[in-house]
Write a protein that holds these residues in place. Structure first.
Motif, PDB file in Angstrom:
ATOM      1  N   ARG A  44       0.823  -1.205   0.000  1.00  0.00           N
ATOM      2  CA  ARG A  44       0.000   0.000   0.000  1.00  0.00           C
ATOM      3  C   ARG A  44       0.859   1.257   0.000  1.00  0.00           C
ATOM      4  O   ARG A  44       0.517   2.254  -0.636  1.00  0.00           O
ATOM      5  CB  ARG A  44      -0.937  -0.009   1.219  1.00  0.00           C
ATOM      6  CG  ARG A  44      -1.951   1.130   1.217  1.00  0.00           C
ATOM      7  CD  ARG A  44      -2.836   1.068  -0.009  1.00  0.00           C
ATOM      8  NE  ARG A  44      -3.874   2.082   0.025  1.00  0.00           N
ATOM      9  CZ  ARG A  44      -4.253   2.795  -1.027  1.00  0.00           C
ATOM     10  NH1 ARG A  44      -3.664   2.598  -2.190  1.00  0.00           N
ATOM     11  NH2 ARG A  44      -5.210   3.677  -0.927  1.00  0.00           N
ATOM     12  N   TRP A  45       1.987   1.219   0.695  1.00  0.00           N
ATOM     13  CA  TRP A  45       2.905   2.374   0.731  1.00  0.00           C
ATOM     14  C   TRP A  45       3.416   2.679  -0.672  1.00  0.00           C
ATOM     15  O   TRP A  45       3.392   3.826  -1.117  1.00  0.00           O
ATOM     16  CB  TRP A  45       4.051   2.067   1.677  1.00  0.00           C
ATOM     17  CG  TRP A  45       5.026   3.189   1.878  1.00  0.00           C
ATOM     18  CD1 TRP A  45       6.155   3.427   1.147  1.00  0.00           C
ATOM     19  CD2 TRP A  45       4.966   4.224   2.865  1.00  0.00           C
ATOM     20  NE1 TRP A  45       6.807   4.533   1.626  1.00  0.00           N
ATOM     21  CE2 TRP A  45       6.097   5.042   2.680  1.00  0.00           C
ATOM     22  CE3 TRP A  45       4.069   4.523   3.897  1.00  0.00           C
ATOM     23  CZ2 TRP A  45       6.353   6.141   3.488  1.00  0.00           C
ATOM     24  CZ3 TRP A  45       4.314   5.631   4.699  1.00  0.00           C
ATOM     25  CH2 TRP A  45       5.446   6.423   4.486  1.00  0.00           C
ATOM     26  N   HIS A  46       3.874   1.636  -1.374  1.00  0.00           N
ATOM     27  CA  HIS A  46       4.372   1.828  -2.741  1.00  0.00           C
ATOM     28  C   HIS A  46       3.252   2.298  -3.665  1.00  0.00           C
ATOM     29  O   HIS A  46       3.455   3.169  -4.522  1.00  0.00           O
ATOM     30  CB  HIS A  46       4.974   0.525  -3.273  1.00  0.00           C
ATOM     31  CG  HIS A  46       6.237   0.142  -2.589  1.00  0.00           C
ATOM     32  ND1 HIS A  46       6.621  -1.172  -2.400  1.00  0.00           N
ATOM     33  CD2 HIS A  46       7.228   0.900  -2.054  1.00  0.00           C
ATOM     34  CE1 HIS A  46       7.784  -1.206  -1.777  1.00  0.00           C
ATOM     35  NE2 HIS A  46       8.172   0.038  -1.544  1.00  0.00           N
ATOM     36  N   ASN A  47       2.065   1.751  -3.488  1.00  0.00           N
ATOM     37  CA  ASN A  47       0.919   2.149  -4.281  1.00  0.00           C
ATOM     38  C   ASN A  47       0.592   3.622  -4.074  1.00  0.00           C
ATOM     39  O   ASN A  47       0.297   4.367  -5.019  1.00  0.00           O
ATOM     40  CB  ASN A  47      -0.281   1.266  -3.921  1.00  0.00           C
ATOM     41  CG  ASN A  47      -1.531   1.602  -4.713  1.00  0.00           C
ATOM     42  OD1 ASN A  47      -2.337   2.422  -4.284  1.00  0.00           O
ATOM     43  ND2 ASN A  47      -1.700   0.969  -5.864  1.00  0.00           N
ATOM     44  N   LEU A  48       0.662   4.065  -2.819  1.00  0.00           N
ATOM     45  CA  LEU A  48       0.357   5.470  -2.507  1.00  0.00           C
ATOM     46  C   LEU A  48       1.450   6.418  -2.989  1.00  0.00           C
ATOM     47  O   LEU A  48       1.159   7.570  -3.335  1.00  0.00           O
ATOM     48  CB  LEU A  48       0.150   5.630  -1.000  1.00  0.00           C
ATOM     49  CG  LEU A  48      -1.186   5.126  -0.456  1.00  0.00           C
ATOM     50  CD1 LEU A  48      -1.197   5.164   1.069  1.00  0.00           C
ATOM     51  CD2 LEU A  48      -2.347   5.944  -1.004  1.00  0.00           C
ATOM     52  N   LEU A  49       2.689   5.958  -3.025  1.00  0.00           N
ATOM     53  CA  LEU A  49       3.764   6.802  -3.552  1.00  0.00           C
ATOM     54  C   LEU A  49       3.509   7.154  -5.014  1.00  0.00           C
ATOM     55  O   LEU A  49       3.696   8.302  -5.435  1.00  0.00           O
ATOM     56  CB  LEU A  49       5.114   6.098  -3.409  1.00  0.00           C
ATOM     57  CG  LEU A  49       5.769   6.115  -2.032  1.00  0.00           C
ATOM     58  CD1 LEU A  49       7.047   5.286  -2.053  1.00  0.00           C
ATOM     59  CD2 LEU A  49       6.085   7.549  -1.592  1.00  0.00           C
ATOM     60  N   VAL A  50       3.084   6.165  -5.789  1.00  0.00           N
ATOM     61  CA  VAL A  50       2.763   6.423  -7.194  1.00  0.00           C
ATOM     62  C   VAL A  50       1.554   7.355  -7.294  1.00  0.00           C
ATOM     63  O   VAL A  50       1.541   8.288  -8.099  1.00  0.00           O
ATOM     64  CB  VAL A  50       2.493   5.104  -7.938  1.00  0.00           C
ATOM     65  CG1 VAL A  50       2.126   5.384  -9.400  1.00  0.00           C
ATOM     66  CG2 VAL A  50       3.705   4.188  -7.871  1.00  0.00           C
TER      67      VAL A  50
END
Length: 247
Positions: A44-50
């Motif tokens: 989710r962290w990586h998804n939110l960074l994008v």
């Protein structure tokens, strides 16, 4: 003889692959310890960074489009600019990428609300991309990305259990203001326009249906935001363990 390849298809493919490459690059950044300890939070962290990168670029881009072509605020169906068209392709590429990321990562069940939102957004953007109609409306809907900058900061801090920080407390008030200015107000304006447009053309009716469904989703999200940040005592103590995916 009709062309075999619509000129927007390479743009959509290029935007989608760009976000995929960005996802891979951002996944190499160091993670907060609390996030790193949980694979679901890591995804989710990586998804939110994008999402954060998309919100910054598309939010600023939408404001520039309206500044350069102010008639988009009034001539929602017919106003057109190359910058607005490219912005629609760029954002459609992000929604395609994010949809694939959710499905491939097997987060469909936890993120079904996002998938529904993405499908409705793509349906609206494709009318501008492939039919050259309502490009101005697409640009107006992307004003929401200005609000999403602060909403994403909030969600990332929640994932990292950082609600006690001063930044979170300041951001929650800024986020509330931005929610009104760049999410609720444009949505209400567009809904008013399409209610007047209803019955004139089939495409307008289709887009109105999309808008009304988005209206419902936005009001639900708004109630969750108020309950979580301003009435925390009303939040049930036993929540689904994956609830942070959508709140």
């Amino acid at each position: 003889m009709p062309p075999l390849l619509h000129p927007a298809l390479p743009l959509l493919l290029g935007a989608t692959l760009t976000f995929r490459a960005l996802r891979r690059a951002l996944s190499r950044l160091p993670l907060p310890a609390h996030v790193r300890a949980d694979p679901l939070r890591t995804w989710r962290w990586h998804n939110l960074l994008v999402s954060f990168a998309h919100s910054i670029v598309s939010g600023v881009w939408a404001l520039l489009c309206l500044w350069q072509t102010p008639e988009m605020l009034v001539e929602i169906e017919t106003a057109w600019s190359l910058s607005g068209y490219l912005l629609a392709c760029f954002s459609a590429g992000y929604f395609i990428h994010d949809t694939v990321d959710i499905v491939v990562s097997r987060q469909t069940r936890a993120s079904w609300e996002y998938l529904l939102h993405h499908l409705m957004a793509l349906g609206a953007f494709f009318s501008g991309i492939f039919l050259n109609s309502f490009v101005g409306g697409g640009v107006l809907t992307l004003l929401v990305e200005v609000s999403n900058i602060f909403l994403t900061i909030r969600m990332m801090m929640k994932i990292n259990n950082a609600q006690h920080l001063l930044l979170y407390r300041v951001n929650k008030y800024v986020n509330l203001v931005m929610y009104f200015v760049f999410r609720l107000a444009p949505q209400a304006y567009l809904t008013h326009f399409f209610l007047r447009y209803l019955g004139q053309r089939t495409l307008g009716t289709f887009l109105l249906g999309n808008l009304l469904m988005l209206d419902i989703m936005i009001l639900i999200y708004f109630s969750r935001l108020l309950r979580s940040d301003f009435c925390p005592e009303r939040v049930p103590s036993q929540q689904h363990k994956d609830k942070f995916l959508t709140e």
